[in-house]
Design an enzyme around this catalytic site. Structure first.
Site, PDB file in Angstrom:
ATOM      1  N   ASN A  93      54.327  -5.584  -7.635  1.00 40.81           N
ATOM      2  CA  ASN A  93      54.787  -6.973  -7.665  1.00 40.81           C
ATOM      3  C   ASN A  93      56.128  -7.001  -8.403  1.00 40.81           C
ATOM      4  O   ASN A  93      56.157  -6.940  -9.628  1.00 40.81           O
ATOM      5  CB  ASN A  93      53.748  -7.846  -8.397  1.00 40.81           C
ATOM      6  CG  ASN A  93      54.225  -9.273  -8.595  1.00 40.81           C
ATOM      7  OD1 ASN A  93      55.218  -9.691  -7.987  1.00 40.81           O
ATOM      8  ND2 ASN A  93      53.525 -10.017  -9.436  1.00 40.81           N
ATOM      9  N   LYS A  97      58.134  -9.389  -8.657  1.00 37.23           N
ATOM     10  CA  LYS A  97      58.469 -10.728  -9.177  1.00 37.23           C
ATOM     11  C   LYS A  97      59.908 -11.075  -8.754  1.00 37.23           C
ATOM     12  O   LYS A  97      60.349 -10.632  -7.699  1.00 37.23           O
ATOM     13  CB  LYS A  97      58.265 -10.774 -10.689  1.00 37.23           C
ATOM     14  CG  LYS A  97      56.896 -10.203 -11.087  1.00 37.23           C
ATOM     15  CD  LYS A  97      56.499 -10.511 -12.484  1.00 37.23           C
ATOM     16  CE  LYS A  97      55.125  -9.904 -12.742  1.00 37.23           C
ATOM     17  NZ  LYS A  97      54.560 -10.318 -14.007  1.00 37.23           N
ATOM     18  N   HIS A 149      48.845 -15.957  -8.414  1.00 39.36           N
ATOM     19  CA  HIS A 149      49.298 -15.214  -9.604  1.00 39.36           C
ATOM     20  C   HIS A 149      49.397 -16.192 -10.775  1.00 39.36           C
ATOM     21  O   HIS A 149      49.742 -17.353 -10.591  1.00 39.36           O
ATOM     22  CB  HIS A 149      50.659 -14.572  -9.321  1.00 39.36           C
ATOM     23  CG  HIS A 149      51.095 -13.637 -10.397  1.00 39.36           C
ATOM     24  ND1 HIS A 149      51.664 -14.080 -11.563  1.00 39.36           N
ATOM     25  CD2 HIS A 149      51.001 -12.290 -10.505  1.00 39.36           C
ATOM     26  CE1 HIS A 149      51.907 -13.033 -12.342  1.00 39.36           C
ATOM     27  NE2 HIS A 149      51.523 -11.939 -11.725  1.00 39.36           N
ATOM     28  N   GLU A 204      51.549 -16.653 -12.933  1.00 38.95           N
ATOM     29  CA  GLU A 204      52.858 -17.330 -13.067  1.00 38.95           C
ATOM     30  C   GLU A 204      52.974 -18.493 -12.083  1.00 38.95           C
ATOM     31  O   GLU A 204      53.599 -19.506 -12.380  1.00 38.95           O
ATOM     32  CB  GLU A 204      53.988 -16.300 -12.876  1.00 38.95           C
ATOM     33  CG  GLU A 204      54.091 -15.381 -14.086  1.00 38.95           C
ATOM     34  CD  GLU A 204      54.576 -13.966 -13.784  1.00 38.95           C
ATOM     35  OE1 GLU A 204      55.211 -13.742 -12.733  1.00 38.95           O
ATOM     36  OE2 GLU A 204      54.312 -13.074 -14.624  1.00 38.95           O
ATOM     37  N   GLU A 235      43.735 -10.189 -13.501  1.00 39.87           N
ATOM     38  CA  GLU A 235      44.924 -10.058 -14.325  1.00 39.87           C
ATOM     39  C   GLU A 235      44.791 -10.963 -15.550  1.00 39.87           C
ATOM     40  O   GLU A 235      45.119 -12.158 -15.480  1.00 39.87           O
ATOM     41  CB  GLU A 235      46.173 -10.467 -13.533  1.00 39.87           C
ATOM     42  CG  GLU A 235      46.493  -9.570 -12.371  1.00 39.87           C
ATOM     43  CD  GLU A 235      47.988  -9.565 -12.067  1.00 39.87           C
ATOM     44  OE1 GLU A 235      48.577  -8.478 -12.073  1.00 39.87           O
ATOM     45  OE2 GLU A 235      48.559 -10.641 -11.864  1.00 39.87           O
ATOM     46  N   GLY A 282      52.870  -8.367 -18.632  1.00 40.48           N
ATOM     47  CA  GLY A 282      54.225  -8.229 -19.169  1.00 40.48           C
ATOM     48  C   GLY A 282      54.283  -8.119 -20.683  1.00 40.48           C
ATOM     49  O   GLY A 282      55.367  -8.219 -21.267  1.00 40.48           O
ATOM     50  N   SER A 294      50.192  -4.971 -17.519  1.00 43.86           N
ATOM     51  CA  SER A 294      50.759  -3.841 -18.271  1.00 43.86           C
ATOM     52  C   SER A 294      50.178  -2.490 -17.877  1.00 43.86           C
ATOM     53  O   SER A 294      49.993  -1.615 -18.727  1.00 43.86           O
ATOM     54  CB  SER A 294      50.636  -4.087 -19.783  1.00 43.86           C
ATOM     55  OG  SER A 294      51.366  -5.251 -20.160  1.00 43.86           O
TER      56      SER A 294
HETATM   57  P1  PGA Z   1      52.915  -6.366 -15.531  1.00 45.26           P
HETATM   58  O1  PGA Z   1      52.710  -7.521 -14.426  1.00 45.26           O
HETATM   59  O2  PGA Z   1      52.481  -5.073 -14.885  1.00 45.26           O
HETATM   60  O3  PGA Z   1      54.397  -6.389 -15.821  1.00 45.26           O
HETATM   61  O4  PGA Z   1      52.094  -6.724 -16.689  1.00 45.26           O
HETATM   62  C1  PGA Z   1      51.580  -7.537 -13.615  1.00 45.26           C
HETATM   63  C2  PGA Z   1      51.606  -8.763 -12.729  1.00 45.26           C
HETATM   64  O5  PGA Z   1      52.052  -9.812 -13.183  1.00 45.26           O
HETATM   65  O6  PGA Z   1      51.177  -8.710 -11.572  1.00 45.26           O
END
Ligand code: PGA
Length: 248
Positions: free
Chosen positions: A9, A11, A93, A95, A165, A171, A210
């Site tokens: 992903n 983003k 997601h 976000e 998640e 992140g 992460s």
């Molecule tokens: P990350 O993001 O691996 O940077 O924690 C995962 C995601 O948001 O799908």
């Protein structure tokens, strides 16, 4: 045995040059049998489609409209994604939920539309840090899953992926321990099994938050963790390839 799946992903990160370099790195380094999926930002899907042609890496989108076509300024339809060779769509997601106000009802509609279009939805669920501290993890992820199962029906999970998640792990570098993740994955599989035990056994359950080249192997070793949804580390081809190798 469920096949492992690893989804990148990106983003809102990429430009034409970065996309070309990153995908070239993916194509050179990622080897079957792991199934890898790249989800670049929508404006680069056409470029990615060309570059991934003939490779083992599938293409996915980070979001889609639940509407078919028409007066929805700024939205992207499922038929457009199909046109661009997308096979997967990330839905719900955290976000999208927290920054853009997506509700369970929107996500359920998108899920239904995605299944109807023949693409594979990657349904994201997860609790915030406050919810975990309040002991609400199970109820939060269960209700996010139920909101879709109740509308789409369990049969539609024949061709779906679920990604756990935890919002506090996205992140932040604060990865869930393999045991923490496994506990929630087990719960999600049990929830699905209440409706259909056979389908529940087959749905790939990915962990995201992460994931990196160092922690992937121990996460993917857990019984109910069938791969990963990878954000930050997917922007480095060698790190992403190492995560895919850990899945193999
Ligand atoms: P990350 O993001 O691996 O940077 O924690 C995962 C995601 O948001 O799908």
């Amino acid at each position: 045995m469920r096949a492992k799946l690893v989804i990148a992903n990106w983003k809102m990160n990429a430009d034409k040059a970065m996309l070309a370099k990153l995908l070239a790195g993916y194509v050179a380094a990622i080897k079957p049998p792991v199934k890898a999926v790249a989800c670049p930002p929508a404006p680069y899907l056409a470029q990615a489609q060309q570059q991934l042609e003939g490779s083992a890496i599938a293409l996915g989108a980070q979001n889609v409209s639940q509407f078919e076509k028409g007066a929805y300024t700024g939205e992207i339809s499922l038929s457009m994604l199909q046109d661009l060779g997308c096979e997967y769509v990330i839905l719900g997601h955290s976000e999208r939920r927290s920054l853009f106000g997506e509700q369970d009802t929107d996500i359920a509609e998108k899920f239904v539309a995605t299944i109807a279009a023949g693409l594979t939805p990657v349904l994201c669920v997860g609790e915030t840090r406050e919810q975990r501290q309040a002991g609400e993890t199970d109820s939060v992820v269960s209700s996010q899953l139920d909101a879709v199962v109740n509308v789409a029906g369990i049969k539609s999970f024949e061709k779906a992926v679920v990604a756990y998640e935890p919002v506090w792990a996205i992140g932040t570098g604060d990865t869930a321990t393999p045991e923490q993740a496994q506990q929630v994955h087990k719960l999600l599989r049990e929830k699905l099994a209440e409706s259909d035990a056979d389908i529940a056994q087959r749905v790939p359950l990915l962990y995201g938050g992460s994931v990196n080249a160092e922690n992937a192997e121990e996460l993917f070793a857990m019984t109910d963790i069938d791969g990963g949804l990878v954000g930050g580390a997917s922007l480095d081809a060698s790190a992403f390839a190492a995560i895919c190798a850990a899945a193999n």
